[in-house]
Design a protein around this motif. Sequence first.
Motif, mmCIF file in Angstrom:
data_model
loop_
_atom_site.group_PDB
_atom_site.id
_atom_site.type_symbol
_atom_site.label_atom_id
_atom_site.label_comp_id
_atom_site.label_asym_id
_atom_site.label_seq_id
_atom_site.Cartn_x
_atom_site.Cartn_y
_atom_site.Cartn_z
ATOM 1 N N GLN A 49 0.831 -1.203 0.000
ATOM 2 C CA GLN A 49 0.000 0.000 0.000
ATOM 3 C C GLN A 49 0.870 1.259 0.000
ATOM 4 O OE1 GLN A 49 -2.202 -0.802 3.535
ATOM 5 N NE2 GLN A 49 -3.438 -2.398 2.579
ATOM 6 N N SER A 50 1.990 1.216 0.727
ATOM 7 C CA SER A 50 2.904 2.359 0.738
ATOM 8 C C SER A 50 3.511 2.589 -0.638
ATOM 9 C CB SER A 50 4.018 2.134 1.768
ATOM 10 O OG SER A 50 3.508 2.119 3.077
ATOM 11 N N VAL A 51 3.897 1.504 -1.314
ATOM 12 C CA VAL A 51 4.486 1.633 -2.647
ATOM 13 C C VAL A 51 3.493 2.270 -3.611
ATOM 14 C CG1 VAL A 51 5.397 0.360 -4.633
ATOM 15 C CG2 VAL A 51 6.107 -0.267 -2.312
ATOM 16 N N LEU A 52 2.243 1.810 -3.602
ATOM 17 C CA LEU A 52 1.242 2.356 -4.518
ATOM 18 C C LEU A 52 0.924 3.809 -4.174
ATOM 19 C CD1 LEU A 52 -0.691 1.919 -6.861
ATOM 20 C CD2 LEU A 52 -2.394 1.081 -5.226
ATOM 21 N N LEU A 53 0.774 4.111 -2.891
ATOM 22 C CA LEU A 53 0.469 5.484 -2.517
ATOM 23 C C LEU A 53 1.626 6.408 -2.857
ATOM 24 C CD1 LEU A 53 -1.638 7.310 -1.179
ATOM 25 C CD2 LEU A 53 -0.493 6.914 1.006
ATOM 26 N N GLY A 54 2.857 5.973 -2.589
ATOM 27 C CA GLY A 54 4.012 6.793 -2.914
ATOM 28 C C GLY A 54 4.165 7.045 -4.403
ATOM 29 N N ALA A 55 3.673 6.120 -5.230
ATOM 30 C CA ALA A 55 3.778 6.273 -6.686
ATOM 31 C C ALA A 55 2.705 7.180 -7.255
ATOM 32 C CB ALA A 55 3.704 4.907 -7.362
ATOM 33 N N THR A 56 1.555 7.254 -6.598
ATOM 34 C CA THR A 56 0.413 7.969 -7.169
ATOM 35 C C THR A 56 0.038 9.229 -6.392
ATOM 36 O OG1 THR A 56 -1.137 6.572 -5.910
ATOM 37 C CG2 THR A 56 -0.555 5.853 -8.130
ATOM 38 N N ALA A 57 0.670 9.454 -5.240
ATOM 39 C CA ALA A 57 0.327 10.615 -4.418
ATOM 40 C C ALA A 57 1.579 11.120 -3.714
ATOM 41 C CB ALA A 57 -0.760 10.251 -3.400
ATOM 42 N N GLN A 58 2.273 12.057 -4.340
ATOM 43 C CA GLN A 58 3.503 12.592 -3.754
ATOM 44 C C GLN A 58 3.185 13.620 -2.671
ATOM 45 O OE1 GLN A 58 5.527 14.666 -6.969
ATOM 46 N NE2 GLN A 58 3.522 15.141 -7.828
ATOM 47 N N ALA A 66 -11.676 12.751 -0.114
ATOM 48 C CA ALA A 66 -13.018 12.314 -0.483
ATOM 49 C C ALA A 66 -12.969 11.226 -1.551
ATOM 50 C CB ALA A 66 -13.836 13.499 -0.978
ATOM 51 N N LYS A 67 -12.048 11.372 -2.500
ATOM 52 C CA LYS A 67 -11.891 10.382 -3.572
ATOM 53 C C LYS A 67 -10.599 9.592 -3.437
ATOM 54 C CE LYS A 67 -14.459 13.168 -6.945
ATOM 55 N NZ LYS A 67 -14.407 13.802 -8.283
ATOM 56 N N LEU A 68 -9.808 9.905 -2.428
ATOM 57 C CA LEU A 68 -8.503 9.298 -2.205
ATOM 58 C C LEU A 68 -7.672 9.375 -3.490
ATOM 59 C CD1 LEU A 68 -7.184 8.175 0.291
ATOM 60 C CD2 LEU A 68 -7.605 5.882 -0.543
ATOM 61 N N ALA A 69 -7.520 10.600 -3.980
ATOM 62 C CA ALA A 69 -6.774 10.837 -5.213
ATOM 63 C C ALA A 69 -5.532 11.651 -4.901
ATOM 64 C CB ALA A 69 -7.651 11.567 -6.225
ATOM 65 N N GLY A 70 -4.442 11.345 -5.610
ATOM 66 C CA GLY A 70 -3.203 12.077 -5.452
ATOM 67 C C GLY A 70 -2.840 12.830 -6.705
ATOM 68 N N THR A 71 -1.591 13.269 -6.770
ATOM 69 C CA THR A 71 -1.144 14.115 -7.874
ATOM 70 C C THR A 71 -0.047 13.468 -8.712
ATOM 71 O OG1 THR A 71 0.601 15.170 -6.572
ATOM 72 C CG2 THR A 71 -1.601 16.122 -6.419
ATOM 73 N N GLY A 72 0.162 12.196 -8.561
ATOM 74 C CA GLY A 72 1.250 11.545 -9.280
ATOM 75 C C GLY A 72 2.416 11.300 -8.351
ATOM 76 N N PRO A 73 3.578 10.973 -8.896
ATOM 77 C CA PRO A 73 3.998 11.137 -10.297
ATOM 78 C C PRO A 73 3.396 10.143 -11.284
ATOM 79 C CG PRO A 73 5.738 10.135 -9.010
ATOM 80 C CD PRO A 73 4.675 10.513 -8.040
ATOM 81 N N PHE A 74 2.681 9.087 -10.800
ATOM 82 C CA PHE A 74 1.993 8.161 -11.693
ATOM 83 C C PHE A 74 0.487 8.289 -11.515
ATOM 84 C CE2 PHE A 74 6.100 5.934 -11.460
ATOM 85 C CZ PHE A 74 6.280 5.517 -12.779
ATOM 86 N N ARG A 75 -0.224 7.916 -12.551
ATOM 87 C CA ARG A 75 -1.679 7.736 -12.477
ATOM 88 C C ARG A 75 -1.991 6.261 -12.695
ATOM 89 N NH1 ARG A 75 -2.635 12.755 -10.725
ATOM 90 N NH2 ARG A 75 -2.534 14.424 -12.277
ATOM 91 N N ILE A 76 -3.054 5.802 -12.075
ATOM 92 C CA ILE A 76 -3.536 4.439 -12.333
ATOM 93 C C ILE A 76 -4.393 4.492 -13.587
ATOM 94 C CG2 ILE A 76 -4.879 2.501 -11.450
ATOM 95 C CD1 ILE A 76 -4.204 3.423 -8.623
ATOM 96 N N VAL A 77 -3.923 3.900 -14.670
ATOM 97 C CA VAL A 77 -4.649 3.959 -15.940
ATOM 98 C C VAL A 77 -5.419 2.669 -16.216
ATOM 99 C CG1 VAL A 77 -3.085 5.641 -16.962
ATOM 100 C CG2 VAL A 77 -2.596 3.203 -17.224
ATOM 101 N N ALA A 78 -5.075 1.603 -15.547
ATOM 102 C CA ALA A 78 -5.793 0.339 -15.706
ATOM 103 C C ALA A 78 -5.943 -0.284 -14.324
ATOM 104 C CB ALA A 78 -5.060 -0.603 -16.654
ATOM 105 N N PRO A 79 -6.992 0.110 -13.598
ATOM 106 C CA PRO A 79 -7.160 -0.422 -12.248
ATOM 107 C C PRO A 79 -7.323 -1.930 -12.276
ATOM 108 C CG PRO A 79 -8.635 1.442 -12.651
ATOM 109 C CD PRO A 79 -8.060 1.048 -13.964
ATOM 110 N N ALA A 80 -6.663 -2.569 -11.376
ATOM 111 C CA ALA A 80 -6.786 -4.017 -11.221
ATOM 112 C C ALA A 80 -6.369 -4.346 -9.799
ATOM 113 C CB ALA A 80 -5.904 -4.763 -12.220
ATOM 114 N N ARG A 81 -7.176 -5.126 -9.127
ATOM 115 C CA ARG A 81 -6.876 -5.411 -7.729
ATOM 116 C C ARG A 81 -5.543 -6.128 -7.587
ATOM 117 N NH1 ARG A 81 -7.741 -9.219 -3.603
ATOM 118 N NH2 ARG A 81 -8.284 -8.244 -1.612
#
Length: 485
Positions: free
Chosen positions: A51-60, A168-183
């Motif tokens: 979870q830390s890896v994904l959050l760090g990649a998508t929400a700096q 509210a949406k648990l959205a970050g600013t990058g540096p990556f975006r999730i373009v193909a969500p998959a659990r």
Amino acid sequence: MRFPALPLAVALALIAGGCERRPDDVAVVVSAIGGPPELRDPTKVELGFTQSVLLGATAQGLVRFDAAGGVEPGIAERWIVTDGGRSYIFRLREAEWADGTRITAADVVASMRAAIAPRGRSALTPFVAVIDEVVEMTPQVVEVRLKHPRPDLLKLFAQPEFAILRRAKLAGTGPFRIVAPARAAPLLRPAIDPTQMPDEPIEPDPADDVRLYGERAAVALARFAARESDLILGGTFRDWPLLDHAGIAPANLRIDPAAGLFGLAIVSEEGFTADPANREALAMAIDRDALTARFRPEWSPVETVLPAQLDSASPPKAPDWFADPLDNRRQIARNRVAAWRAGNPDAPPTIRLAMPRSLGSKLLWYQVAADLRAIGLQPAWVDEREDADLRLIDAVAPYDSARWYLVTACRTCPEDLAAVIDAARDAPTLGERARRIAEADLALSAAHRYIPIAQPLRWSVAALRLRAFQTNPRAWHPLTHLREP
């Protein structure tokens, strides 16, 4: 030493692996050891590694870590420190949320205030109590005001727990975006920099993408051996024995010079461990050289809580028995056990050790159990959530402060000892703080509440094409720093 064989499916996958390396024109495939990669709010739950890896990649955050574990700009393009270290002023760069909305100082202030709230569930919450206020100075400038000066604040702000989020949406600013969500394995793509928007749309380059898996170490090793991934992150002592079977080339195995704690916290106030002299006997009994050698000869043991002086006024306090031969130490420990048993004939000489179930834990258990039996005690392995006398601590330091080591090693200490450590937190000057930290190190050593064994063992497996990958003391590897531009 040989270890239990891998499951048949994993062994077959290892054997079936081809010899060719993955090409440079495809997405980097990363396996993070742990559960599924899910976005979680760190103010509500303590993040797992994946979870830390994904959050760090998508929400700096305002800042983030580079490949070497240093701090680089995140949402903040620059910053200054004023008022004797009591004020950090950040100027924000132009950045966007995923829906294209510009990020403002008000967004950052709201996210930071939630992250530092005392009610937060983050493991780092106790270390930001020094923050007095986070304020919006202009739409592009944020100030963090401190009660007392702290030179180590930026490394805390680089942690995923302080990512700037729209909660509210648990959205970050990058540096990556999730373009193909998959659990099981979301696909990540670099976010477009709004300051460098092209005149015409550019087709995304698949080589810039990252596919992130969250999975058990055995599965991750099989995937790498089959040339279906490029990187394994999050290896610890727990899964180290699997490497004996995986056939990983030495050039691919990377060991971080991780700074932190690996040892046993003494958490019981009853029975044998109620007496400080008896707690010291437990520390004297451990054969650290033999224990670390069960994993790798280069894993150096330690005898102090602090790895170095850091921000303390004094060098780390070494135990009085530091230079004594192991046999001498154990004889003293046996005498204390015998004296305790003579005075408590009805009390069982059992020492309960709480730690996770894994192959690496078995290696640790074999050595510690033998050491305790050597001085006349009866060890018992209990689940890591059960009541215990000793509890394993295996944690990488998020920043270079002696106070983190003392707080983490003494997480269940009695109030009088905790108060000595808290005095360092509340010290008004850096000089006074350093003196308080030194006093707390002495007090913790005298109380014998923690048994140091080594620095944390952290490993990764990296394909040679990831030429920008670096080992570092934080054992943190941003997905933006894997390949050279």
